[in-house]
Motif scaffolding. Sequence first.
Motif, mmCIF file in Angstrom:
data_model
loop_
_atom_site.group_PDB
_atom_site.id
_atom_site.type_symbol
_atom_site.label_atom_id
_atom_site.label_comp_id
_atom_site.label_asym_id
_atom_site.label_seq_id
_atom_site.Cartn_x
_atom_site.Cartn_y
_atom_site.Cartn_z
ATOM 1 N N LEU A 74 0.851 -1.198 0.000
ATOM 2 C CA LEU A 74 0.000 0.000 0.000
ATOM 3 C C LEU A 74 0.879 1.237 0.000
ATOM 4 O O LEU A 74 1.837 1.331 0.774
ATOM 5 C CB LEU A 74 -0.908 -0.021 1.234
ATOM 6 C CG LEU A 74 -1.865 1.162 1.406
ATOM 7 C CD1 LEU A 74 -2.934 1.155 0.323
ATOM 8 C CD2 LEU A 74 -2.524 1.106 2.793
ATOM 9 N N GLY A 75 0.555 2.207 -0.876
ATOM 10 C CA GLY A 75 1.370 3.410 -0.958
ATOM 11 C C GLY A 75 0.732 4.638 -0.334
ATOM 12 O O GLY A 75 1.416 5.601 -0.009
ATOM 13 N N ALA A 76 -0.592 4.596 -0.167
ATOM 14 C CA ALA A 76 -1.322 5.746 0.388
ATOM 15 C C ALA A 76 -2.685 5.255 0.840
ATOM 16 O O ALA A 76 -3.070 4.100 0.588
ATOM 17 C CB ALA A 76 -1.467 6.847 -0.665
ATOM 18 N N ASP A 77 -3.442 6.120 1.519
ATOM 19 C CA ASP A 77 -4.785 5.747 1.938
ATOM 20 C C ASP A 77 -5.612 5.290 0.731
ATOM 21 O O ASP A 77 -5.423 5.772 -0.397
ATOM 22 C CB ASP A 77 -5.489 6.935 2.595
ATOM 23 C CG ASP A 77 -4.914 7.261 3.969
ATOM 24 O OD1 ASP A 77 -4.026 6.525 4.435
ATOM 25 O OD2 ASP A 77 -5.355 8.264 4.560
ATOM 26 N N LEU A 78 -6.526 4.358 0.993
ATOM 27 C CA LEU A 78 -7.288 3.757 -0.091
ATOM 28 C C LEU A 78 -8.730 3.567 0.360
ATOM 29 O O LEU A 78 -8.989 3.135 1.483
ATOM 30 C CB LEU A 78 -6.673 2.395 -0.463
ATOM 31 C CG LEU A 78 -7.350 1.587 -1.568
ATOM 32 C CD1 LEU A 78 -7.223 2.312 -2.914
ATOM 33 C CD2 LEU A 78 -6.722 0.195 -1.658
ATOM 34 N N ASP A 79 -9.668 3.893 -0.521
ATOM 35 C CA ASP A 79 -11.093 3.676 -0.273
ATOM 36 C C ASP A 79 -11.600 2.572 -1.194
ATOM 37 O O ASP A 79 -11.417 2.639 -2.417
ATOM 38 C CB ASP A 79 -11.899 4.956 -0.532
ATOM 39 C CG ASP A 79 -11.606 6.038 0.484
ATOM 40 O OD1 ASP A 79 -11.519 5.711 1.673
ATOM 41 O OD2 ASP A 79 -11.440 7.204 0.079
ATOM 42 N N VAL A 80 -12.246 1.545 -0.602
ATOM 43 C CA VAL A 80 -12.817 0.438 -1.374
ATOM 44 C C VAL A 80 -14.158 0.068 -0.766
ATOM 45 O O VAL A 80 -14.568 0.621 0.261
ATOM 46 C CB VAL A 80 -11.877 -0.791 -1.370
ATOM 47 C CG1 VAL A 80 -10.594 -0.497 -2.132
ATOM 48 C CG2 VAL A 80 -11.574 -1.257 0.045
ATOM 49 N N ASP A 81 -14.834 -0.867 -1.382
ATOM 50 C CA ASP A 81 -16.090 -1.374 -0.821
ATOM 51 C C ASP A 81 -15.836 -2.456 0.220
ATOM 52 O O ASP A 81 -16.508 -2.500 1.259
ATOM 53 C CB ASP A 81 -16.982 -1.938 -1.935
ATOM 54 C CG ASP A 81 -17.359 -0.887 -2.964
ATOM 55 O OD1 ASP A 81 -17.843 0.195 -2.554
ATOM 56 O OD2 ASP A 81 -17.148 -1.139 -4.161
ATOM 57 N N VAL A 82 -14.868 -3.339 -0.068
ATOM 58 C CA VAL A 82 -14.551 -4.447 0.838
ATOM 59 C C VAL A 82 -13.046 -4.539 1.006
ATOM 60 O O VAL A 82 -12.308 -4.591 0.014
ATOM 61 C CB VAL A 82 -15.086 -5.794 0.312
ATOM 62 C CG1 VAL A 82 -14.770 -6.926 1.298
ATOM 63 C CG2 VAL A 82 -16.586 -5.729 0.034
ATOM 64 N N ALA A 83 -12.593 -4.559 2.243
ATOM 65 C CA ALA A 83 -11.187 -4.780 2.560
ATOM 66 C C ALA A 83 -11.064 -6.155 3.207
ATOM 67 O O ALA A 83 -11.771 -6.463 4.166
ATOM 68 C CB ALA A 83 -10.660 -3.704 3.504
ATOM 69 N N VAL A 84 -10.172 -6.971 2.680
ATOM 70 C CA VAL A 84 -9.940 -8.313 3.194
ATOM 71 C C VAL A 84 -8.544 -8.362 3.791
ATOM 72 O O VAL A 84 -7.571 -7.981 3.136
ATOM 73 C CB VAL A 84 -10.064 -9.373 2.076
ATOM 74 C CG1 VAL A 84 -9.753 -10.758 2.613
ATOM 75 C CG2 VAL A 84 -11.447 -9.327 1.442
ATOM 76 N N VAL A 85 -8.440 -8.822 5.025
ATOM 77 C CA VAL A 85 -7.140 -8.937 5.693
ATOM 78 C C VAL A 85 -6.711 -10.399 5.633
ATOM 79 O O VAL A 85 -7.322 -11.269 6.266
ATOM 80 C CB VAL A 85 -7.207 -8.455 7.153
ATOM 81 C CG1 VAL A 85 -5.832 -8.570 7.816
ATOM 82 C CG2 VAL A 85 -7.710 -7.019 7.204
ATOM 83 N N GLY A 86 -5.678 -10.674 4.855
ATOM 84 C CA GLY A 86 -5.168 -12.033 4.721
ATOM 85 C C GLY A 86 -5.328 -12.570 3.311
ATOM 86 O O GLY A 86 -6.454 -12.730 2.831
ATOM 87 N N ALA A 87 -4.207 -12.849 2.623
ATOM 88 C CA ALA A 87 -4.251 -13.369 1.253
ATOM 89 C C ALA A 87 -3.979 -14.862 1.244
ATOM 90 O O ALA A 87 -3.099 -15.354 0.537
ATOM 91 C CB ALA A 87 -3.255 -12.629 0.361
ATOM 92 N N GLY A 88 -4.752 -15.581 2.068
ATOM 93 C CA GLY A 88 -4.778 -17.033 2.009
ATOM 94 C C GLY A 88 -6.049 -17.474 1.312
ATOM 95 O O GLY A 88 -6.734 -16.678 0.652
ATOM 96 N N TYR A 89 -6.393 -18.746 1.482
ATOM 97 C CA TYR A 89 -7.580 -19.260 0.789
ATOM 98 C C TYR A 89 -8.850 -18.496 1.151
ATOM 99 O O TYR A 89 -9.621 -18.101 0.278
ATOM 100 C CB TYR A 89 -7.798 -20.741 1.136
ATOM 101 C CG TYR A 89 -6.774 -21.693 0.582
ATOM 102 C CD1 TYR A 89 -6.249 -21.541 -0.699
ATOM 103 C CD2 TYR A 89 -6.353 -22.781 1.335
ATOM 104 C CE1 TYR A 89 -5.324 -22.438 -1.200
ATOM 105 C CE2 TYR A 89 -5.427 -23.688 0.832
ATOM 106 C CZ TYR A 89 -4.910 -23.518 -0.426
ATOM 107 O OH TYR A 89 -4.009 -24.408 -0.926
ATOM 108 N N THR A 90 -9.095 -18.277 2.441
ATOM 109 C CA THR A 90 -10.355 -17.640 2.845
ATOM 110 C C THR A 90 -10.488 -16.252 2.241
ATOM 111 O O THR A 90 -11.524 -15.902 1.659
ATOM 112 C CB THR A 90 -10.451 -17.553 4.376
ATOM 113 O OG1 THR A 90 -10.397 -18.870 4.933
ATOM 114 C CG2 THR A 90 -11.754 -16.892 4.805
ATOM 115 N N GLY A 91 -9.445 -15.439 2.370
ATOM 116 C CA GLY A 91 -9.504 -14.082 1.856
ATOM 117 C C GLY A 91 -9.632 -14.033 0.346
ATOM 118 O O GLY A 91 -10.417 -13.243 -0.206
#
Length: 464
Positions: free
Chosen positions: A29-46
């Motif tokens: 991440l380089g700066a603040d970001l606005d999205v609809d959904v933020a997912v923490v964790g880039a494993g299978y579930t995320g």
Amino acid sequence: MIPVMPPSGYRGLSLWHDTIDPIEPRAALGADLDVDVAVVGAGYTGLWTAYHLVTADPTIRVAVVEKEVAGFGGSGRNGGWCSALFPASLTRMAAERGRAAAVRMQHRLHDTVAEVGRVAAAEGIDCHFDQGGYLAVARNPAQLDRVRAEVAEHHAWGFGDEDHRLLDAHEVTQMAGVSQALGGSWTPHCAAIHPARLVRGLADAVERRGVTVLEQTPAVEVGSRRVVTPHGTVRAEHVVLATEGYTPTVPGRRRALAPIYSLMTATEPLPESTWAQIGLERRTTFADNRHLTIYGQRTRDGRIAFGGRGAPYHYGSRVAPRYDRDERVHASLRRILVELFPVLDGVTFTHAWGGNLGVPRDWFPSVHHDRHTGLGFAGGYVGDGVATSALAGRTLAAMIRDDDPDELAALPWAGRTSRPWEPEPLRWLGVNAVTALMGSADRSERRTGRPSRAASAFWSALGQ
């Protein structure tokens, strides 16, 4: 919290990481970001959550925040069983939502195994998916009693031989040349995979569909509508915590799941003369029916990848790279594998690794989403998470979009939360005592052939 690893270190995480192309981390991440959904964790579930969100609605803005790289944790290091196994029994599931919901959950899990293979093929993910089923071998009378009881239980719930079939000793050895086999069971609802290929392929697939995957971006605070990192804040209407065995490292979540280490080892590629004695031509996954779990598969490049429990739980739910290897446990795994297949005596073992998995206090995974706070969570798979996480991601996506034609939110694990683990030192004493109990029960059953009363009492106390 573990430090961010340099790219050169990722290959050494496991056999699986050592047999894929070198990993180059994506941008942080380089700066603040606005999205609809933020997912923490880039494993299978995320990644499955992100995948099902953007395939249902390509306009939805999704960002996945990952401390290391996609597939760094258990999703890239596991035994490669894409199975319909679930840590909570049908009886336990029925206690949550009724008999029909429990049966529907099991059917969903059966269907999800094949669905993972279909998605992988459609997305061009060569994850070595081979659905050769799962063979559970009984090597003493106590294990045989349990195998018979498990098959009978599934039949009582309406599942026939096409789903769970009892095998005699000859039928077992026709599939795998396991020593001292008395019988066993087989289910078709399991595929052997290369787990790192699947998780890395999923990351590429969601990125192609417009998802922002931010690697080497630790989440230092996860709350309603925002994820704070050292590089900026991701603001979102919905925030999904998909950190599984690393959940206790998230502030305020130390007692949500217990991080239990499962370790693995792998042989060198074996010659065809050896495979002629071992079998497993269809890459059927295998285990015996002991209490302290073991698991194995034949890899596409002709190795056996084999793992199991037995590593200690670390005080305070600590997670650290030094726990990924334990020579005592790795030596035990090598010894057990040679006991199962004596033809492997003297073979070279080329890899030893491990990783943590998330265990909820009641051994029951959960999926939930709070529309008021926007917070979602899925996990606690107790090591049965490859296919289960795919169903969890699909369920979370339906909850977030508030569009659930398949009524996934009515399944027994949806909307529930396990109670927290006990504070220390009770947690350390309890978890390690259970590990010791299971090891002792297995030794007793091997010696006497009679089922362990202590182990039976433990599983009964969990409602299993």
